[in-house]
Design a protein around this motif. Structure first.
Motif, PDB file in Angstrom:
ATOM      1  N   GLU A 242      51.187  52.085  56.674  1.00  0.00           N
ATOM      2  CA  GLU A 242      49.833  52.065  57.418  1.00  0.00           C
ATOM      3  C   GLU A 242      48.955  51.962  55.997  1.00  0.00           C
ATOM      4  OE1 GLU A 242      49.238  55.732  59.541  1.00  0.00           O
ATOM      5  OE2 GLU A 242      50.428  55.257  61.328  1.00  0.00           O
ATOM      6  N   ASP A 243      49.331  52.769  54.966  1.00  0.00           N
ATOM      7  CA  ASP A 243      48.499  52.620  53.890  1.00  0.00           C
ATOM      8  C   ASP A 243      48.367  51.109  53.366  1.00  0.00           C
ATOM      9  OD1 ASP A 243      47.956  55.282  54.095  1.00  0.00           O
ATOM     10  OD2 ASP A 243      49.553  55.830  52.558  1.00  0.00           O
ATOM     11  N   TRP A 244      49.397  50.405  53.293  1.00  0.00           N
ATOM     12  CA  TRP A 244      49.527  48.995  52.569  1.00  0.00           C
ATOM     13  C   TRP A 244      48.776  48.014  53.518  1.00  0.00           C
ATOM     14  CZ3 TRP A 244      52.066  45.475  56.083  1.00  0.00           C
ATOM     15  CH2 TRP A 244      51.931  44.162  55.158  1.00  0.00           C
ATOM     16  N   GLN A 245      48.843  48.146  54.873  1.00  0.00           N
ATOM     17  CA  GLN A 245      48.103  47.342  55.584  1.00  0.00           C
ATOM     18  C   GLN A 245      46.616  47.559  55.476  1.00  0.00           C
ATOM     19  OE1 GLN A 245      49.338  47.962  59.842  1.00  0.00           O
ATOM     20  NE2 GLN A 245      50.750  46.690  59.754  1.00  0.00           N
ATOM     21  N   LYS A 246      46.152  48.824  55.368  1.00  0.00           N
ATOM     22  CA  LYS A 246      44.536  49.180  54.892  1.00  0.00           C
ATOM     23  C   LYS A 246      44.156  48.568  53.511  1.00  0.00           C
ATOM     24  CE  LYS A 246      44.665  53.471  57.564  1.00  0.00           C
ATOM     25  NZ  LYS A 246      44.504  54.828  57.608  1.00  0.00           N
TER      26      LYS A 246
END
Length: 306
Positions: free
Chosen positions: A207-211
């Motif tokens: 999730e952090d990477w996608q954001k």
């Protein structure tokens, strides 16, 4: 037609793949190279203009019609003076081009620093994601192996139970249930919890990477828009400067043309005549001397007498 954006078009199906991100970075690197090439082009053109200006300035100082006089002399003086002014305008153009090249260099460095921060953050996330994915896959592998061990143990117990009598089968079943329960707790429970923990951690990292990937794409796209706009405007400005130089040169040359319009051939002829005239009458004819003829006759007569 729907507009295309970086954040919508550079994903990968492979969970740990970075092909889309790498494609953007490669394009930005190519763009940086283009900026440097145009910067070098501007500097080279500035050097050419400066060399031309200096050569032209030296030419304007050379002797040109110093022996002329009156209106033509004045025109030639204007011609030399305006040539000097043209050389100075080209010298100013060279400096303007260097200033534009410096602006592009500063722009390139600003983009480089801004990109560096984003790239460092994304590289760290990519590394973290790859590490956690590997860790998760290893725990999954361990968990699945323990599940296979459990199934194999159950099958062995069932085979033993089938070869015993009813009383022994019940005893074996109770023992098997107890052993399976302990086996599940010892061999499957811990790997299962570790596997779930890793999956949860990987989900958070994902999730952090996608954001951050979306944010990075937006930053990189904004930089690309600024780069294209800056280069387009710079080339446009460069051409305007060259056009203005032509206008300036023509205005300076127009002063020479105006001076030549006042160059009066008849006035220059009259000016030279009035300044250097030596007289308005030609020399007289050379008279024939009769004394010379008398002397010759006397010599001839004396010769005959002898």
């Amino acid at each position: 037609m729907r507009e295309l954006h970086f954040k919508d078009c550079f994903w990968n199906r492979d969970f740990t793949g970075t092909g889309g991100y790498d494609s953007i970075i490669q394009h930005l690197n190519d763009g940086k190279k283009t900026c440097k090439e145009i910067e070098d082009f501007m500097k080279a053109r500035a050097s050419i203009e400066e060399k031309y200006a200096k050569e032209l300035l030296g030419l304007s100082k050379k002797v040109c019609g110093c022996n002329e006089m009156n209106t033509l002399k004045r025109s030639l003086d204007v011609f030399k003076l305006q040539t000097e002014h043209v050389s100075l305008s080209h010298l100013q153009l060279a400096q303007t081009m260097r200033d534009e090249a410096k602006k592009l260099e500063d722009f390139r460095e600003r983009q480089k620093e801004a990109r560096k921060k984003v790239e460092q953050q994304m590289d760290a996330l990519h590394k973290q994601r790859a590490t956690q994915f590997k860790k998760t896959m290893e725990s999954k592998k361990t968990y699945e192996q323990k599940c296979r061990d459990k199934e194999e143990a159950e099958q062995n117990m069932n085979r033993n139970a089938s070869t015993s009598n009813a009383k022994q089968q019940e005893k074996v079943r109770l023992c098997a249930d107890s052993m399976v329960s302990k086996y599940v707790c010892s061999l499957i429970g811990i790997p299962d919890r570790l596997y779930m923990q890793n999956v949860t951690a990987l989900g958070r990292i994902r999730e952090d990477w996608q954001k951050e990937h979306v944010k990075a794409c937006e930053v990189f796209e904004k930089q690309e828009v600024e780069r294209i706009n800056t280069l387009r405007n710079m080339v446009w400005t460069h051409l305007n400067q060259l056009s203005q130089q032509c206008v300036t040169s023509d205005e300076l040359y127009e002063e020479v043309r105006k001076s030549l319009e006042h160059c009066d051939i008849q006035k220059d002829i009259e000016h030279f005549v009035n300044l250097r005239r030596t007289g308005d009458k030609p020399p007289g004819t050379v008279p024939h001397s009769s004394r010379v003829r008398f002397v010759i006759q006397r010599k001839q007569q004396a010769h005959y007498n002898t």
